[in-house]
Write a protein that holds these residues in place. Structure first.
Motif, mmCIF file in Angstrom:
data_model
loop_
_atom_site.group_PDB
_atom_site.id
_atom_site.type_symbol
_atom_site.label_atom_id
_atom_site.label_comp_id
_atom_site.label_asym_id
_atom_site.label_seq_id
_atom_site.Cartn_x
_atom_site.Cartn_y
_atom_site.Cartn_z
ATOM 1 N N TYR A 1 -7.994 7.408 -0.655
ATOM 2 C CA TYR A 1 -8.651 6.438 -0.167
ATOM 3 C C TYR A 1 -9.542 5.707 -1.532
ATOM 4 O O TYR A 1 -9.484 4.701 -1.717
ATOM 5 N N VAL A 2 -9.907 6.613 -2.386
ATOM 6 C CA VAL A 2 -10.610 5.952 -3.531
ATOM 7 C C VAL A 2 -9.701 5.347 -4.331
ATOM 8 O O VAL A 2 -10.079 4.214 -4.774
ATOM 9 N N ARG A 3 -8.425 5.860 -4.478
ATOM 10 C CA ARG A 3 -7.373 5.065 -5.413
ATOM 11 C C ARG A 3 -7.221 3.431 -4.527
ATOM 12 O O ARG A 3 -6.859 2.566 -5.309
ATOM 13 N N ARG A 4 -7.294 3.600 -3.289
ATOM 14 C CA ARG A 4 -6.879 2.472 -2.492
ATOM 15 C C ARG A 4 -7.932 1.476 -2.793
ATOM 16 O O ARG A 4 -7.792 0.145 -2.963
ATOM 17 N N LYS A 5 -9.221 1.745 -2.816
ATOM 18 C CA LYS A 5 -10.348 1.104 -2.933
ATOM 19 C C LYS A 5 -10.533 0.546 -4.331
ATOM 20 O O LYS A 5 -10.760 -0.542 -4.921
ATOM 21 N N LEU A 6 -10.184 1.422 -5.552
ATOM 22 C CA LEU A 6 -10.413 1.159 -6.726
ATOM 23 C C LEU A 6 -9.071 0.623 -7.476
ATOM 24 O O LEU A 6 -9.284 -0.098 -8.352
ATOM 25 N N CYS A 7 -7.977 1.027 -7.077
ATOM 26 C CA CYS A 7 -6.800 0.713 -7.760
ATOM 27 C C CYS A 7 -5.880 -0.202 -6.978
ATOM 28 O O CYS A 7 -4.911 -0.711 -7.536
ATOM 29 N N GLY A 8 -6.186 -0.398 -5.692
ATOM 30 C CA GLY A 8 -5.487 -1.338 -4.906
ATOM 31 C C GLY A 8 -4.157 -0.685 -4.053
ATOM 32 O O GLY A 8 -3.386 -1.388 -3.483
ATOM 33 N N GLU B 1 -2.302 3.721 -3.467
ATOM 34 C CA GLU B 1 -2.130 4.894 -3.570
ATOM 35 C C GLU B 1 -1.255 5.358 -4.841
ATOM 36 O O GLU B 1 -1.492 6.354 -5.403
ATOM 37 N N TYR C 1 0.874 -1.545 0.055
ATOM 38 C CA TYR C 1 -0.065 -0.132 0.025
ATOM 39 C C TYR C 1 0.863 1.172 -0.111
ATOM 40 O O TYR C 1 0.208 2.273 0.083
#
Length: 150
Positions: A99-106, A108, A9
């Motif tokens: 946060y969105v990148r972590r959820k959508l792209c796995g 940051e 991450y």
């Protein structure tokens, strides 16, 4: 780069950047203020300083209003609250992007090309927005620009 690639991450990399920027801010603000404080504490009487600050309210720690005050470094209040509000908004939006990148792209950092460039462009926009709004506010307070009437 190696730390970012080895951590799933990239938490260590993001923490390193955040810590590094904090140190830069603290030194970037604290060091000039310390130098200015030492300068004004060791400089002899300055008539221009007394003309400007002897009659200014809110400097009671330098002596009573209207008297010959003890000369010292004075940083007049300006657009700090506006700048902090803009910064807090931009920082919140940046955290939402992470946060969105972590959820959508796995993660940051990295990822597919389009989301990577979209994130880059949005974060760059936030940076220019912060610089632009803070500069505009600071200049409008000093009479350099006029604020639009709302």
């Amino acid at each position: 780069k190696t730390a970012a690639e080895q951590d799933p991450y990239a938490d260590a990399s993001v923490g390193n950047v955040t810590g590094s920027n904090s140190v830069n801010v603290f030194l970037g603000l604290g060091l000039p203020w310390m130098i200015a404080s030492i300068f004004w504490a060791t400089t002899g009487d300055n008539a221009e300083w007394h003309t400007k600050y002897d009659s200014m309210e809110g400097l009671d720690f330098l002596g009573p209003l209207g008297s010959a005050r003890t000369q010292g470094f004075v940083a007049e209040a300006g657009s700090l609250s506006f700048s902090v509000a803009v910064f807090a908004t931009c920082a919140t939006l940046s955290i939402i992007v992470l946060y969105v990148r972590r959820k959508l792209c796995g993660g940051e950092l990295g990822g597919p090309t389009r989301p990577r460039w979209a994130s880059f462009c949005f974060l760059l926009f936030l940076w220019f927005l912060y610089i632009g709004l803070s500069s505009w506010q600071s200049l409008s307070e000093k009479g350099g620009m006029q604020c639009p009437k709302v």
